[in-house]
Design a protein around this motif. Structure first.
Motif, short mmCIF file in Angstrom:
data_model
loop_
_atom_site.label_atom_id
_atom_site.label_comp_id
_atom_site.label_asym_id
_atom_site.label_seq_id
_atom_site.Cartn_x
_atom_site.Cartn_y
_atom_site.Cartn_z
N ALA A 192 0.81 -1.22 0.00
CA ALA A 192 0.00 0.00 0.00
C ALA A 192 0.84 1.27 0.00
CB ALA A 192 -0.93 0.01 1.21
N ILE A 193 2.12 1.17 0.35
CA ILE A 193 2.98 2.36 0.41
C ILE A 193 3.27 2.84 -1.01
CG2 ILE A 193 5.25 3.25 1.06
CD1 ILE A 193 3.30 2.75 3.40
N ASP A 194 2.98 4.12 -1.27
CA ASP A 194 3.26 4.67 -2.60
C ASP A 194 4.12 5.93 -2.56
OD1 ASP A 194 1.53 6.72 -1.81
OD2 ASP A 194 -0.10 6.09 -3.11
N THR A 195 4.56 6.34 -1.35
CA THR A 195 5.41 7.52 -1.23
C THR A 195 6.47 7.28 -0.17
OG1 THR A 195 3.54 8.95 -1.81
CG2 THR A 195 5.46 10.02 -0.84
N LEU A 196 7.72 7.61 -0.51
CA LEU A 196 8.83 7.47 0.42
C LEU A 196 9.54 8.82 0.53
CD1 LEU A 196 10.37 4.13 -0.89
CD2 LEU A 196 9.14 4.43 1.27
N VAL A 197 9.80 9.24 1.77
CA VAL A 197 10.62 10.41 2.04
C VAL A 197 11.86 9.90 2.76
CG1 VAL A 197 10.79 12.66 3.17
CG2 VAL A 197 8.59 11.91 2.19
N LEU A 198 13.00 9.99 2.09
CA LEU A 198 14.26 9.45 2.62
C LEU A 198 15.16 10.63 2.99
CD1 LEU A 198 14.84 6.64 -0.03
CD2 LEU A 198 13.63 6.47 2.16
N PHE B 1 14.51 -3.13 -4.96
CA PHE B 1 13.14 -2.73 -4.62
C PHE B 1 12.83 -1.36 -5.23
CE2 PHE B 1 10.85 0.14 -1.70
CZ PHE B 1 9.56 -0.33 -1.94
N LEU B 2 13.74 -0.41 -5.11
CA LEU B 2 13.50 0.93 -5.64
C LEU B 2 13.41 0.93 -7.16
CD1 LEU B 2 15.74 3.13 -3.31
CD2 LEU B 2 13.24 3.17 -3.47
N ARG C 237 6.33 7.46 -5.50
CA ARG C 237 7.16 8.67 -5.52
C ARG C 237 8.20 8.61 -4.40
NH1 ARG C 237 2.39 12.74 -4.59
NH2 ARG C 237 2.02 11.11 -3.02
N VAL C 238 9.36 9.20 -4.68
CA VAL C 238 10.45 9.23 -3.71
C VAL C 238 10.97 10.66 -3.60
CG1 VAL C 238 12.74 8.39 -3.10
CG2 VAL C 238 11.12 6.85 -4.22
N LEU C 239 11.03 11.17 -2.38
CA LEU C 239 11.66 12.45 -2.10
C LEU C 239 12.94 12.16 -1.33
CD1 LEU C 239 11.86 15.55 -1.88
CD2 LEU C 239 10.42 15.41 0.17
N LEU C 240 14.09 12.59 -1.87
CA LEU C 240 15.38 12.42 -1.23
C LEU C 240 15.83 13.76 -0.68
CD1 LEU C 240 17.89 10.65 -0.65
CD2 LEU C 240 18.75 11.29 -2.90
N VAL C 241 16.04 13.82 0.65
CA VAL C 241 16.48 15.05 1.31
C VAL C 241 17.90 14.82 1.83
CG1 VAL C 241 16.00 16.74 3.12
CG2 VAL C 241 14.10 15.53 2.01
N MET C 242 18.84 15.65 1.36
CA MET C 242 20.24 15.47 1.73
C MET C 242 20.85 16.79 2.16
SD MET C 242 21.37 12.29 1.33
CE MET C 242 23.16 12.55 1.21
N HIS D 191 9.77 9.64 -11.00
CA HIS D 191 9.25 9.38 -9.66
C HIS D 191 10.10 10.01 -8.55
CE1 HIS D 191 6.62 6.66 -11.66
NE2 HIS D 191 7.55 5.77 -11.93
N LEU D 192 11.19 10.67 -8.93
CA LEU D 192 12.18 11.13 -7.95
C LEU D 192 12.21 12.65 -7.85
CD1 LEU D 192 14.62 10.50 -6.06
CD2 LEU D 192 16.08 10.67 -8.10
N GLU D 193 12.24 13.13 -6.60
CA GLU D 193 12.43 14.54 -6.32
C GLU D 193 13.54 14.65 -5.29
OE1 GLU D 193 9.94 18.44 -4.61
OE2 GLU D 193 8.90 16.59 -5.16
N CYS D 194 14.43 15.63 -5.45
CA CYS D 194 15.56 15.80 -4.54
C CYS D 194 15.54 17.19 -3.93
CB CYS D 194 16.89 15.59 -5.27
SG CYS D 194 17.11 13.94 -5.95
N LEU D 195 15.89 17.26 -2.65
CA LEU D 195 16.02 18.53 -1.94
C LEU D 195 17.37 18.53 -1.26
CD1 LEU D 195 14.79 21.21 -0.98
CD2 LEU D 195 13.75 19.96 0.93
N LEU D 196 18.25 19.44 -1.68
CA LEU D 196 19.59 19.54 -1.12
C LEU D 196 19.65 20.76 -0.20
CD1 LEU D 196 22.47 18.28 -1.27
CD2 LEU D 196 22.99 20.02 -3.00
N LEU D 197 20.02 20.53 1.06
CA LEU D 197 20.04 21.60 2.05
C LEU D 197 21.44 22.20 2.15
CD1 LEU D 197 17.89 20.00 4.89
CD2 LEU D 197 17.16 21.22 2.83
N ALA D 198 21.54 23.49 1.83
CA ALA D 198 22.83 24.19 1.85
C ALA D 198 23.37 24.30 3.27
CB ALA D 198 22.68 25.57 1.23
#
Length: 279
Positions: A138-144, A181-182, A188-193, A242-249
């Motif tokens: 059932a999981i369709d969104t991951l925030v990593l 798996f990925l 959808r996957v949001l990657l926050v780094m 399916h991928l979105e990235c957010l890079l924190l300065a």
């Protein structure tokens, strides 16, 4: 499910801060020990609650700067304390490991599973969240958030010397089925780094396929425990649509502390997550 309005463990929390709405608690029994989870409930719900898996040395208050903002934006969350990581989780499993943490997370998740379609995993918790997602169609969104990946063999190793040895082999993280798996994940996957996490270890005098560790960069000490190859592997495994990235300065692996010290950045991350879930 039976939720309680107060926690008897409050004195052991890492951060005892008022939330923006209701908070409820559930105590789950794991045979010889118990663990507690916290549900944050928004005043006006705009999306189903998310399930959160915290990182090493974290309890369910560590990500307050993000989770409280999501609560204000109409998105609730359930986060459980996992054995081996905090005062609030003691006494826990006799020999806590990623495998026992996964079982604890799975048991907590079931309390919101009929509605929950999103997992948030922070650092070590991202490795657990990926395993949980693989078992939960059932999981369709991951925030990593600054995600760690460990060899499958390391999941059974008790935290401490055995775990450290299991994760220290260069490129050992490639022996993990979460990458596969990925590749097959349709959500959808949001990657926050952080800008200073996932650095190239070889460039800073360490062996390839390992962590760059603690460095002095741009006038400050930076902690980069995630190998660059882990981040590249994640980016390569998720199809671009399916991928979105957010890079924190100006941020390293310590994203939770960064969000606490930089409210405007916490607002940005919360709004990005909310846009993903509400869009």
């Amino acid at each position: 499910m039976h939720f309680e309005t107060n926690s008897t463990q409050r004195s052991t929390w890492q951060f005892d801060e008022p939330c923006f709405g209701q908070e409820q608690f559930i105590t789950e029994s794991f045979g010889a020990y118990q663990q507690q989870a916290r549900l944050l409930i928004p005043d006006q719900e705009r999306a189903a609650p998310v399930f959160v898996v915290g990182g090493a040395r974290s309890d369910f208050t560590r990500l307050n700067p993000l989770l409280y903002r999501l609560q204000q934006l109409g998105i609730g969350s359930l986060t459980g304390n996992l054995s081996g990581h905090s005062l609030a989780s003691e006494p826990g499993a006799a020999e806590p490991s990623l495998a026992s943490n996964l079982e604890e997370a799975r048991r907590f998740h079931r309390h919101i599973a009929p509605r929950c379609r999103t997992l948030i995993g922070h650092s070590l918790g991202a490795a657990i969240a990926l395993k949980l997602a693989a078992q939960t169609p059932a999981i369709d969104t991951l925030v990593l958030i600054c995600p760690a990946i460990y060899p499958d063999a390391a999941h059974q190793a008790p935290f401490g010397p055995a775990f450290k040895a299991a994760i220290s082999k260069p490129y050992g993280f490639l022996d993990c089925d979460s990458f596969e798996f990925l590749r097959q994940f349709q959500g959808r996957v949001l990657l926050v780094m952080g800008e200073y996490d996932g650095l190239n270890s070889h460039r800073y005098g360490h062996g390839a396929g390992t962590s760059a560790g603690t460095l002095w960069l741009a006038g400050a000490e930076r902690y980069s425990p995630i190998p660059e190859e882990v981040t590249r592997g994640l980016l390569g495994a998720v199809p671009p649509p399916h991928l979105e990235c957010l890079l924190l300065a100006d941020c390293d692996h310590g994203i939770a502390a960064h969000l606490r010290s930089a409210p405007e950045v916490a607002d940005q991350v919360a709004n990005t997550v909310a846009d993903l879930l509400l869009g």
